[in-house]
Design an enzyme around this catalytic site. Structure first.
Site, PDB file in Angstrom:
ATOM      1  CB  THR A  25     -13.851   8.431  -6.519  1.00 26.67           C
ATOM      2  OG1 THR A  25     -14.703   9.316  -5.825  1.00 26.67           O
ATOM      3  CG2 THR A  25     -14.205   6.998  -6.226  1.00 26.67           C
ATOM      4  NE  ARG A  53     -21.127  11.043   3.443  1.00 26.43           N
ATOM      5  CZ  ARG A  53     -20.513  10.456   2.417  1.00 26.43           C
ATOM      6  NH1 ARG A  53     -19.196  10.539   2.307  1.00 26.43           N
ATOM      7  NH2 ARG A  53     -21.200   9.794   1.514  1.00 26.43           N
ATOM      8  CB  VAL A  54     -17.731   6.376   7.708  1.00 24.88           C
ATOM      9  CG1 VAL A  54     -17.198   5.149   6.969  1.00 24.88           C
ATOM     10  CG2 VAL A  54     -16.787   6.785   8.825  1.00 24.88           C
ATOM     11  N   GLY A  55     -18.345   7.134   4.394  1.00 23.75           N
ATOM     12  CA  GLY A  55     -19.160   6.761   3.236  1.00 23.75           C
ATOM     13  C   GLY A  55     -19.120   5.266   2.985  1.00 23.75           C
ATOM     14  CG  ASP A  56     -20.048   4.137  -0.988  1.00 16.96           C
ATOM     15  OD1 ASP A  56     -19.647   5.310  -0.814  1.00 16.96           O
ATOM     16  OD2 ASP A  56     -20.063   3.578  -2.100  1.00 16.96           O
ATOM     17  CB  THR A  76     -17.682   6.336  -7.755  1.00 12.93           C
ATOM     18  OG1 THR A  76     -17.584   7.735  -7.452  1.00 12.93           O
ATOM     19  CG2 THR A  76     -18.186   6.173  -9.175  1.00 12.93           C
ATOM     20  N   GLY A  77     -20.211   7.278  -5.869  1.00 14.01           N
ATOM     21  CA  GLY A  77     -21.505   7.935  -5.883  1.00 14.01           C
ATOM     22  C   GLY A  77     -21.966   8.308  -4.490  1.00 14.01           C
ATOM     23  CB  THR A  78     -25.355   9.289  -3.359  1.00 13.05           C
ATOM     24  OG1 THR A  78     -25.489   9.905  -4.631  1.00 13.05           O
ATOM     25  CG2 THR A  78     -25.899  10.197  -2.282  1.00 13.05           C
TER      26      THR A  78
HETATM   27  N1  ASP Z   1     -18.929   7.082  -2.562  1.00 15.28           N
HETATM   28  C1  ASP Z   1     -18.139   8.132  -1.953  1.00 15.28           C
HETATM   29  C2  ASP Z   1     -18.770   8.581  -0.664  1.00 15.28           C
HETATM   30  O1  ASP Z   1     -19.961   8.583  -0.550  1.00 15.28           O
HETATM   31  C3  ASP Z   1     -17.975   9.300  -2.848  1.00 15.28           C
HETATM   32  C4  ASP Z   1     -17.195   8.928  -4.083  1.00 15.28           C
HETATM   33  O2  ASP Z   1     -15.991   8.881  -3.998  1.00 15.28           O
HETATM   34  O3  ASP Z   1     -17.810   8.628  -5.114  1.00 15.28           O
HETATM   35  O4  ASP Z   1     -18.043   8.963   0.215  1.00 15.28           O
END
Ligand code: ASP
Length: 160
Positions: A25, A53-56, A76-78
């Protein structure tokens, strides 16, 4: 799933500049001399994520948000939890409509809202006055900030 900064994801003898580990990240926020706020977030996603999957991170308001009237935020995170809480925008909303400080709003989002839904992670943020917040509820978060004319500060784990 693991985050870049989870203890289990760390290998002490790994070279942090190893090109095979370049998918982590990266987030950045900035305030310029004209009062413009900007945020950017890039990620390889989470370890063992499902294909497609598409994250945040690419979703404005979830993993990334900037508004000259309030704040610039990169998370960054879940990702699923940052999407459900609209974490980045919620900080801006708390500040604009609720009169909260950057510190109050960002701590509320990371330590209350994200944690309550089982999310792990953190964020970097800077507001229109130049205040900086770097809260996280994970074991650590690679982070740093710099102001013109001052030495940069960097950290990984909690300050003691
Ligand atoms: N937030 C990112 C995701 O859920 C992961 C990260 O890079 O912290 O894809």
């Amino acid at each position: 799933m693991l985050l870049d900064h989870d203890g289990a994801a760390q290998h002490q003898d790994d070279d942090p500049l190893d090109p095979d580990r370049k998918f982590g990240t990266v987030g950045a926020v900035a305030l310029d001399a004209n009062g413009n706020l900007a945020a950017a977030t890039s990620t390889g996603g989470m370890t063992n994520k499902q294909a497609g999957r598409v994250g945040d991170s690419p979703l404005a308001g979830a993993g990334c948000y900037a508004d000259n009237e309030s704040v610039a935020v990169s998370c960054t995170g879940t990702g699923e939890v940052f999407i459900r809480t609209l974490a980045a925008y919620d900080i801006a909303a708390q500040m604009r409509y609720g009169g909260r400080s950057l510190q109050q709003a960002s701590v509320n989002v990371i330590h209350d809202k994200v944690l309550e839904l089982g999310g792990s992670g953190g964020l970097i943020a800077i507001d229109r006055a130049g205040n900086v917040a770097l809260p996280f509820n994970s074991e650590g978060m690679y982070r740093g900030f710099a102001r013109v004319g001052e030495p940069a500060e960097v950290a990984i784990y909690r300050e003691s």
